[in-house]
Design an enzyme around this catalytic site. Structure first.
Site, PDB file in Angstrom:
ATOM      1  N   MET A 142     -48.817  67.600  11.459  1.00 40.44           N
ATOM      2  CA  MET A 142     -50.080  68.289  11.753  1.00 40.44           C
ATOM      3  C   MET A 142     -50.837  67.543  12.857  1.00 40.44           C
ATOM      4  O   MET A 142     -52.042  67.736  13.035  1.00 40.44           O
ATOM      5  CB  MET A 142     -50.933  68.401  10.498  1.00 40.44           C
ATOM      6  N   GLY A 193     -46.929  56.044  11.391  1.00 39.17           N
ATOM      7  CA  GLY A 193     -46.091  56.671  10.359  1.00 39.17           C
ATOM      8  C   GLY A 193     -45.299  57.826  10.964  1.00 39.17           C
ATOM      9  O   GLY A 193     -44.074  57.912  10.821  1.00 39.17           O
ATOM     10  N   HIS A 194     -46.016  58.711  11.657  1.00 41.92           N
ATOM     11  CA  HIS A 194     -45.337  59.828  12.328  1.00 41.92           C
ATOM     12  C   HIS A 194     -44.309  59.306  13.344  1.00 41.92           C
ATOM     13  O   HIS A 194     -43.194  59.830  13.439  1.00 41.92           O
ATOM     14  CB  HIS A 194     -46.350  60.686  13.097  1.00 41.92           C
ATOM     15  N   ARG A 198     -55.895  61.297   7.879  1.00 40.63           N
ATOM     16  CA  ARG A 198     -57.212  61.354   7.219  1.00 40.63           C
ATOM     17  C   ARG A 198     -57.904  59.985   7.181  1.00 40.63           C
ATOM     18  O   ARG A 198     -59.094  59.921   6.876  1.00 40.63           O
ATOM     19  CB  ARG A 198     -57.072  61.923   5.804  1.00 40.63           C
TER      20      ARG A 198
END
Ligand code: AMP
Length: 280
Positions: free
Chosen positions: A30, A36-37, A187
């Site tokens: 997203m 992490g991505h 987030r």
């Protein structure tokens, strides 16, 4: 690196890669990409010839009072990061590219989706399985890489792929954390630095729980849940759930089986909803 927003163009890109006998990997995201991505993109790079990263803030996986509108969007930085990690294409459709105004078809997994996050986010996983199916149908990847930060999500996708005979291999990637142990998440941008340091207590509590289980040879699920909740909860941190689950299926277990279980939590840290888990 190609930047593609139209599903038709994305299908053509994949079709030509496939025609050349290339193995295609998809990394669905997203956006608001963090390390992490990026670890997922790098893993995809190792395992396939062509790496496609999708960036799509999927409205159907957000509840009516959730953070769809304020979810961080930073397409330009994301595109640069994808390029640096060696992606071959970034797929950035708009909502209307993905959902017809009268779209009325959903893909629903009906067991795992009802547990853990499914209890407080009732339609969340229906949105996830639907959009992942749509992305699979457009990109037609040979493999798709997902992070174990969202362990329940991977279990649901693995179940969906098995149940619907989808021709894609699901690859799991380990959780990437910041220097204090906080699991990276888009987030985390909702929190200031002090809050992020404070929220690292979630990971410390999971580590302490693992240690307790090993030292006491504990098999009692209620004891484990109480222990982790006690270690996380404070003035800022409210535990939404703490569960001992099967590491593969993410379904709650009645007894802890060492090496085969995961402790999964969701926590409100101030105004930010965080999830994390640890293998035990
Ligand atoms: P999202 O953009 O939050 O939908 O996440 C896209 C993918 O990145 C999902 O497969 C997530 O599990 C994965 N992901 C998110 N955060 C992390 C992390 N800290 N470590 C590993 N994978 C992650």
């Amino acid at each position: 690196m190609k930047i593609i927003s139209s599903p038709k163009e994305m299908k053509a890109f994949s079709a030509s890669a496939r025609a050349e006998g290339k193995k295609i990997a998809l990394v669905p995201t997203m956006g608001a990409l963090h390390h992490g991505h990026l670890s997922l993109i790098k893993l995809a790079r190792e395992k396939a010839d062509v790496v496609v990263v999708s960036i799509f803030v999927n409205p159907t996986q957000f509840g009516p009072n959730e953070d769809f509108d304020k979810y961080p969007r930073q397409l330009e930085a994301d595109i640069n990061n994808c390029r640096e990690c060696g992606a071959d294409a970034v797929f950035t459709p708009s909502v209307s590219d993905i959902y017809a105004p009268d779209a009325s078809t959903y893909v629903v997994e009906e067991q795992i989706s009802k547990e853990l996050c499914g209890k407080s986010r009732p339609k969340h996983f229906r949105g996830v399985t639907t959009v992942v199916t749509i992305l699979f149908n457009i990109v037609k990847p040979d493999i798709a890489v997902f992070g174990e930060k969202d362990a329940q999500q991977i279990s649901i996708i693995e179940r969906m792929v098995r149940d619907l005979f989808m021709d894609v291999e699901i690859v799991r990637a380990p959780i990437v954390r910041d220097e204090n142990g906080l699991a990276l998440s888009s987030r985390n941008k909702y929190m200031d630095k002090l809050e992020r340091i404070g929220a690292a207590r979630i990971h410390r509590a999971l580590e302490a729980t693992k240690k307790m289980v090993e030292e006491e040879n504990c098999r009692n699920v209620d004891r484990v849940k109480a222990f982790v909740i006690n270690n996380i909860a404070n003035a800022k941190a409210r535990v939404i759930y703490a569960e001992v689950v099967d590491a593969k299926t993410s379904l709650p277990v009645s007894e802890l089986d060492p090496g085969k279980c995961r402790v999964s939590v969701a926590v409100w840290y101030g105004q930010t909803r965080l999830i994390d888990n640890i293998l035990i």
